[in-house]
Enzyme design. Structure first.
Site, PDB file in Angstrom:
ATOM      1  CB  CYS A  69      11.107  53.261  15.018  1.00  0.00           C
ATOM      2  SG  CYS A  69       9.869  52.241  15.987  1.00  0.00           S
ATOM      3  CB  CYS A  73       7.583  56.898  21.341  1.00  0.00           C
ATOM      4  SG  CYS A  73       7.069  55.355  20.754  1.00  0.00           S
ATOM      5  CB  CYS A  76      11.253  58.006  20.270  1.00  0.00           C
ATOM      6  SG  CYS A  76      12.452  56.753  19.941  1.00  0.00           S
ATOM      7  CB  CYS A 113      20.652  46.380  27.974  1.00  0.00           C
ATOM      8  SG  CYS A 113      20.808  46.475  29.617  1.00  0.00           S
ATOM      9  CB  CYS A 144      18.678  43.522  29.411  1.00  0.00           C
ATOM     10  SG  CYS A 144      17.245  44.161  29.303  1.00  0.00           S
ATOM     11  CB  CYS A 204      13.544  45.799  32.420  1.00  0.00           C
ATOM     12  SG  CYS A 204      14.515  47.457  32.304  1.00  0.00           S
ATOM     13  NE  ARG A 276      19.337  49.704  34.562  1.00  0.00           N
ATOM     14  CZ  ARG A 276      18.467  49.109  34.111  1.00  0.00           C
ATOM     15  NH1 ARG A 276      17.580  49.306  33.385  1.00  0.00           N
ATOM     16  NH2 ARG A 276      18.900  47.732  34.590  1.00  0.00           N
TER      17      ARG A 276
HETATM   18  N1  SAM Z   1      11.558  50.280  20.158  1.00  0.00           N
HETATM   19  C1  SAM Z   1      11.306  49.565  21.525  1.00  0.00           C
HETATM   20  C2  SAM Z   1      10.218  49.997  22.347  1.00  0.00           C
HETATM   21  O1  SAM Z   1      10.071  51.080  22.287  1.00  0.00           O
HETATM   22  O2  SAM Z   1       9.789  49.204  23.029  1.00  0.00           O
HETATM   23  C3  SAM Z   1      12.526  49.599  22.358  1.00  0.00           C
HETATM   24  C4  SAM Z   1      13.535  51.019  22.329  1.00  0.00           C
HETATM   25  S1  SAM Z   1      13.127  52.200  23.345  1.00  0.00           S
HETATM   26  C5  SAM Z   1      14.136  53.480  22.641  1.00  0.00           C
HETATM   27  C6  SAM Z   1      13.207  51.996  24.871  1.00  0.00           C
HETATM   28  C7  SAM Z   1      12.679  53.033  25.753  1.00  0.00           C
HETATM   29  O3  SAM Z   1      13.661  54.034  25.770  1.00  0.00           O
HETATM   30  C8  SAM Z   1      11.379  53.919  25.527  1.00  0.00           C
HETATM   31  O4  SAM Z   1      10.232  53.070  25.918  1.00  0.00           O
HETATM   32  C9  SAM Z   1      11.531  54.981  26.556  1.00  0.00           C
HETATM   33  O5  SAM Z   1      10.950  54.874  27.513  1.00  0.00           O
HETATM   34  C10 SAM Z   1      12.880  55.499  26.318  1.00  0.00           C
HETATM   35  N2  SAM Z   1      13.474  56.336  25.669  1.00  0.00           N
HETATM   36  C11 SAM Z   1      13.205  56.636  24.346  1.00  0.00           C
HETATM   37  N3  SAM Z   1      13.729  57.866  23.918  1.00  0.00           N
HETATM   38  C12 SAM Z   1      13.820  58.492  25.268  1.00  0.00           C
HETATM   39  C13 SAM Z   1      14.087  60.052  25.266  1.00  0.00           C
HETATM   40  N4  SAM Z   1      14.222  60.955  24.444  1.00  0.00           N
HETATM   41  N5  SAM Z   1      14.465  60.466  26.686  1.00  0.00           N
HETATM   42  C14 SAM Z   1      13.962  59.443  27.476  1.00  0.00           C
HETATM   43  N6  SAM Z   1      13.746  58.133  27.374  1.00  0.00           N
HETATM   44  C15 SAM Z   1      13.679  57.702  26.103  1.00  0.00           C
HETATM   45 FE1  SF4 Z   2      10.031  53.188  18.216  1.00  0.00          FE
HETATM   46 FE2  SF4 Z   2      11.346  55.028  19.720  1.00  0.00          FE
HETATM   47 FE3  SF4 Z   2       8.874  54.278  19.988  1.00  0.00          FE
HETATM   48 FE4  SF4 Z   2      10.634  52.345  20.567  1.00  0.00          FE
HETATM   49  S1  SF4 Z   2      10.755  54.365  21.755  1.00  0.00           S
HETATM   50  S2  SF4 Z   2       8.910  52.098  19.541  1.00  0.00           S
HETATM   51  S3  SF4 Z   2      12.298  53.124  18.860  1.00  0.00           S
HETATM   52  S4  SF4 Z   2       9.641  55.450  18.316  1.00  0.00           S
END
Ligand code: SAM
Ligand code: SF4
Ligand code: DTB
Length: 361
Positions: A69, A73, A76, A113, A144, A204, A276
């Site tokens: 990606c 973030c 992530c 989902c 979802c 959500c 949730r």
């Molecule tokens: N890429 C898309 C986005 O960010 O909108 C969808 C997938 S992303 C993995 C969905 C959510 O998962 C993120 O917004 C975050 O809140 C949560 N998430 C991701 N990594 C995480 C982690 N290590 N611990 C807790 N929540 C996490």
């Molecule tokens: Fe990409 Fe992870 Fe951020 Fe979703 S949460 S936009 S998968 S880096």
């Protein structure tokens, strides 16, 4: 105000009063500052006015496109900027996704989902994700997706395909947000939520705690969510899953009671929404789960994996449900957002007695 405190107040009037969109930060912080038992009592009392306290909605999660990606973030494991050793997988074939959806259905999930590690979907991906939505709906499961930012047109296309919910998190307070993500703004996220609503889908949206934020940031996140023009129907509260290689890998533990308080405050501020208990359950023991359900959490992700990180085994969730007398919510009743559940409970009545039954309806 509770019904017990004012028995003359009609149920409908009290429910209208409960649903607010004008929370100040001070008010939210005052809820967080309540003695723990007072906060949990208030949360459990309101929970019973809107939901069966002994039912938990169960969703299954599948990563349909994993890793690589472009976003940054800090939490992530799927960001291409961090070396987390994750195996990258391109968009799954539609039939493979539907195979997983069938398995989820037979294991008792009511919602399926699908998550993709995208900044936003490309136009060339849309026919595939649309076919996935249609296939999941044909199985009789709620659908979802979480695919990143959406334009209004993309949101409309997904809604037309029958997508029930779209997940897009605000993640944290506006003030802390820039410390966690720099590649998209808070405003971008609010706009995507607006497009999802505009297309008529259910929202959500929630966030993550335990990322090194201040207590005020947790209050700020819930304030933003509750002050949206309509409350999200589903509010995932994620506890940070620390993944080696991400900037937040060495983050300190959050006090578990702060996590429970966040669930309780979310329950009070968004009474008709499913809250949730989301990522981070793998590191929570049974007592912590039970406390979270008592504080008002009434939805979980079920199955051994979230998107890329482990989740408790389905068997252990079901065993705990049995010990606590919890049953999975079998079907979602179609209802207008923010309309209280017709099977309506309150703190003054025997546990598990629907108000409709008590009132002789
Ligand atoms: N890429 C898309 C986005 O960010 O909108 C969808 C997938 S992303 C993995 C969905 C959510 O998962 C993120 O917004 C975050 O809140 C949560 N998430 C991701 N990594 C995480 C982690 N290590 N611990 C807790 N929540 C996490
Ligand atoms: Fe990409 Fe992870 Fe951020 Fe979703 S949460 S936009 S998968 S880096
Ligand atoms: C959400 O708020 N939590 C889920 C879901 N929405 C998509 C994802 C949690 C991901 C946890 C890290 C991982 O497994 O990659």
């Amino acid at each position: 105000m509770s019904l017990a405190a004012n028995p003359g107040l009609s149920r409908a009037a009290s429910q209208v009063e409960d649903i607010r969109h004008d929370w100040s930060r001070k008010e939210v912080e005052a809820l967080y500052a309540l003695p723990f038992n007072d906060l949990l009592f208030q949360a459990q009392s309101i929970h019973r006015r809107y939901f069966d306290p002994n039912q938990v909605q169960v969703s299954t999660l599948l990563s349909i496109k994993t890793g690589a990606c472009p976003e940054d973030c800090a939490y992530c494991p799927q960001s291409t900027r961090y070396d987390t050793g994750l195996e990258v997988e391109k968009l799954m074939e539609v039939e493979k996704v539907l195979e997983q959806a069938r398995a989820a259905k037979s294991s008792g999930a009511s919602r399926f989902c699908m998550g993709a590690a995208w900044r936003s979907p490309k136009q060339r991906d849309m026919p595939y994700v649309i076919a996935m939505v249609k296939g999941v709906r044909e199985l009789g499961l709620e659908s979802c997706m979480t695919l990143g930012m959406l334009t209004q047109q993309q949101a409309d296309e997904l809604a037309d395909a029958g997508l029930d919910y779209y997940n897009h998190n605000l993640d944290t307070s506006p003030e802390y947000y820039g410390d966690v993500i720099t590649t998209r703004t808070y405003q971008d996220r609010l706009e995507t939520l607006d497009h999802v609503r505009g297309a008529g889908m259910k929202v959500c949206s929630g966030g993550i705690v335990g990322m090194g934020e201040q207590a005020g940031d947790r209050a700020g996140l819930l304030q933003q969510l509750a002050n949206l023009p309509r409350h999200p129907e589903s509010v995932p509260i994620n506890m940070l899953v620390r993944v080696e290689g991400t900037p937040l890998a060495d983050q300190e533990d959050l006090d578990p009671f702060e996590f429970i308080r966040t669930i309780a405050v979310a329950r009070i501020m968004m009474p008709a929404s499913h809250v949730r208990l989301s990522a981070g359950r793998e590191s929570m023991n049974e007592q912590m789960h039970a406390l979270a359900y008592f504080a008002g959490a009434n939805s979980i992700f079920y199955g051994e994996k979230l998107l890329t990180t482990p989740n408790p085994e389905s068997n252990s969730d079901m065993a705990l449900f049995a010990r606590l007398g919890i049953t999975p919510e079998q079907r979602q009743i179609e209802q207008a957002p923010e309309t209280p559940n017709p099977r309506f409970y309150d703190a003054a009545s025997p546990v598990g007695t629907p108000a409709t039954a008590r009132e002789g309806h």
